[in-house]
Design a protein around this motif. Structure first.
Motif, PDB file in Angstrom:
ATOM      1  N   ARG A 157       0.763  -1.167  -0.082  1.00 42.78           N
ATOM      2  CA  ARG A 157       0.233  -0.020   0.057  1.00 42.78           C
ATOM      3  C   ARG A 157       0.796   1.258  -0.037  1.00 42.78           C
ATOM      4  O   ARG A 157       0.695   2.224  -0.740  1.00 42.78           O
ATOM      5  N   ALA A 285      -6.995   8.442   2.845  1.00 41.79           N
ATOM      6  CA  ALA A 285      -7.370   7.242   2.460  1.00 41.79           C
ATOM      7  C   ALA A 285      -6.476   6.062   2.751  1.00 41.79           C
ATOM      8  O   ALA A 285      -7.112   4.976   3.252  1.00 41.79           O
ATOM      9  N   THR A 286      -5.359   6.239   2.743  1.00 39.06           N
ATOM     10  CA  THR A 286      -4.320   5.259   2.589  1.00 39.06           C
ATOM     11  C   THR A 286      -4.088   4.985   4.144  1.00 39.06           C
ATOM     12  O   THR A 286      -4.061   3.842   4.617  1.00 39.06           O
ATOM     13  N   GLY A 289      -7.471   3.738   5.884  1.00 38.58           N
ATOM     14  CA  GLY A 289      -7.797   2.417   5.510  1.00 38.58           C
ATOM     15  C   GLY A 289      -6.755   1.149   6.152  1.00 38.58           C
ATOM     16  O   GLY A 289      -7.233   0.296   6.104  1.00 38.58           O
ATOM     17  N   ASP A 355     -12.392   5.298   3.649  1.00 40.81           N
ATOM     18  CA  ASP A 355     -11.454   5.271   2.810  1.00 40.81           C
ATOM     19  C   ASP A 355     -11.449   5.047   1.191  1.00 40.81           C
ATOM     20  O   ASP A 355     -10.800   5.585   0.615  1.00 40.81           O
ATOM     21  N   ALA A 356     -12.455   4.231   0.891  1.00 46.80           N
ATOM     22  CA  ALA A 356     -12.927   3.987  -0.391  1.00 46.80           C
ATOM     23  C   ALA A 356     -13.287   5.446  -1.007  1.00 46.80           C
ATOM     24  O   ALA A 356     -12.981   5.530  -2.359  1.00 46.80           O
ATOM     25  N   ASN A 359     -10.501   7.763  -1.734  1.00 49.01           N
ATOM     26  CA  ASN A 359      -9.705   6.966  -2.738  1.00 49.01           C
ATOM     27  C   ASN A 359     -10.366   7.791  -4.163  1.00 49.01           C
ATOM     28  O   ASN A 359      -9.617   7.974  -5.160  1.00 49.01           O
TER      29      ASN A 359
END
Length: 410
Positions: A157, A285-286, A289, A355-356, A359
């Protein structure tokens, strides 16, 4: 104090060595080896049955040590992820990755990490000793991976995140450097004509004994000014750039004003604006998540925004979220983020897929940046051609006008 000195990592100095010699069959062979000392190179080559003829350390100017770049860190993360996924222990993975690296500076860094881990430090703690190369996001993600037993997935990631961020930085640099480079070439060509070419025509015109056209007189006056003050002009330009950079380093308030001003530049400001939104969304997000708490994720995202105006806004969002406000509401209160980004984050919070959705926000604004950069390049090309044509063409015409007038008289 003595304990702190003992814990400090020992700096490993490696260099790139160029060697030549003869192999087992008398065949001439040559290559490069990364090592700390000449003796190490000789030992390694003798172990391969190679008769060494010459060994020379490459100069640092020609890749002798090399400078660690974000791409090197990204490749390191991807290589470590591959090794760990294959079931290789972390220490052995460090050793294999170090052996494959050709840049001495990067190899030294990996060996320092390996020494720290072998001495009892965790992978994330070893990374935190090198903040200039491994940011908070990298260390936090590795720590989350160590705790959850998914270190390979977290490293993958990190690598993907850095790849996308570097790609975004490249697009923004293209938007900034392309017009600056072309304009610099245009100014350089014009200055060369004024300083070197126009004086040759001026000496020719003195023999005409006639009054020169107004356009030619203006060009000659401009040429005399350029010849007299060109060194001062270059010095002033270099001094201005130096003072600007120093001012931004030494004064946070000045740096903030410059960053705010950059967002107001037509077209380019919009590109910088959207790239900051994309970097914020991608970083948040990274980290979120990966299981990092939202408040801490926001702290990491603030440092990755790339613009102090957004950095200050994100830190305010962090304060608001820590008091219990929802993320999308705190983003709206900052008055920095587009309505679309705020709405999509709100949907992500309501659906439990923050998070999705972040992104998707990052993907959308990265594409917007890409489209804006392409549009800027397309718009600038004809504009720059016209400007260069007027500058260079105007000088040429002004120099040939007296010759044309002389031809009509004769």
């Amino acid at each position: 104090m003595a304990t702190q000195q003992m814990r400090a990592p020992q700096r490993i100095k490696l260099y790139r060595w160029r060697w030549s010699g003869k192999g087992p069959n008398g065949r001439r062979v040559s290559g490069e080896i990364v090592a700390g000392h000449k003796d190490e190179v000789e030992r390694e080559l003798s172990g391969q049955n190679i008769m060494v003829k010459t060994i020379r350390r490459r100069s640092s100017l020609f890749g002798g040590v090399g400078k660690i770049k974000p791409r090197d860190i990204m490749l390191f993360a991807r290589q470590m992820a591959t090794m760990i996924r294959a079931g290789v222990p972390v220490l052995q993975a460090f050793d294999v990755v170090a052996e494959s690296l050709k840049k001495p500076a990067m190899r030294s860094l990996v060996q320092e990490l390996m020494n720290d881990v072998s001495a009892g430090s965790s992978f994330s703690d070893a990374l935190r000793k090198h903040p200039q190369h491994f940011d908070r996001l990298f260390a936090n993600m590795v720590e989350a991976g160590e705790q959850s037993g998914s270190l390979d997935r977290m490293l993958e990631r990190v690598a993907s995140y850095k790849e996308k961020i570097e790609s975004l930085k490249g697009r923004v640099k293209k938007a900034l450097y392309y017009p600056a480079a072309v304009i610099s070439v245009g100014v350089g060509v014009t200055a060369l004509l004024l300083i070197k070419v126009v004086p040759q025509f001026e000496s020719l015109f003195r023999g005409f004994g006639a009054e020169l056209p107004v356009m030619t007189q203006m060009t000659i006056t401009l040429s005399e000014f350029a010849q007299r003050y060109w060194l001062w002009g270059i010095g002033l330009l270099i001094a201005s750039i130096f003072l600007l950079r120093q001012g931004m380093k030494r004064s946070e308030a000045f740096a903030y004003r410059m960053h705010a001003l950059s967002l107001k530049i037509p077209v380019i400001g919009d590109i910088l604006d959207k790239s900051s939104v994309a970097r914020y969304s991608r970083t948040l997000a990274t980290t979120f998540g990966a299981g990092v708490p939202l408040v801490e994720s926001l702290d990491t995202a603030a440092g990755a925004a790339g613009n102090q105006v957004y950095e200050r806004a994100i830190r305010q969002i962090r304060e608001d979220v820590s008091t219990g406000q929802q993320l999308h509401f705190a983003m709206r209160l900052s008055e920095r983020f587009p309505a679309l980004a705020v709405q999509m984050v709100g949907i992500g919070e309501e659906s439990g897929a923050l998070d999705a959705m972040l992104n998707r926000v990052a993907d959308y604004y990265e594409e917007e940046v890409d489209n804006k950069v392409d549009a800027l390049t397309s718009l600038l090309e004809p504009f720059i051609i016209v400007v260069l044509g007027v500058l260079v063409g105007g000088l040429v015409v002004s120099m040939y006008l007296p010759i044309f007038e002389l031809g009509t008289v004769l």
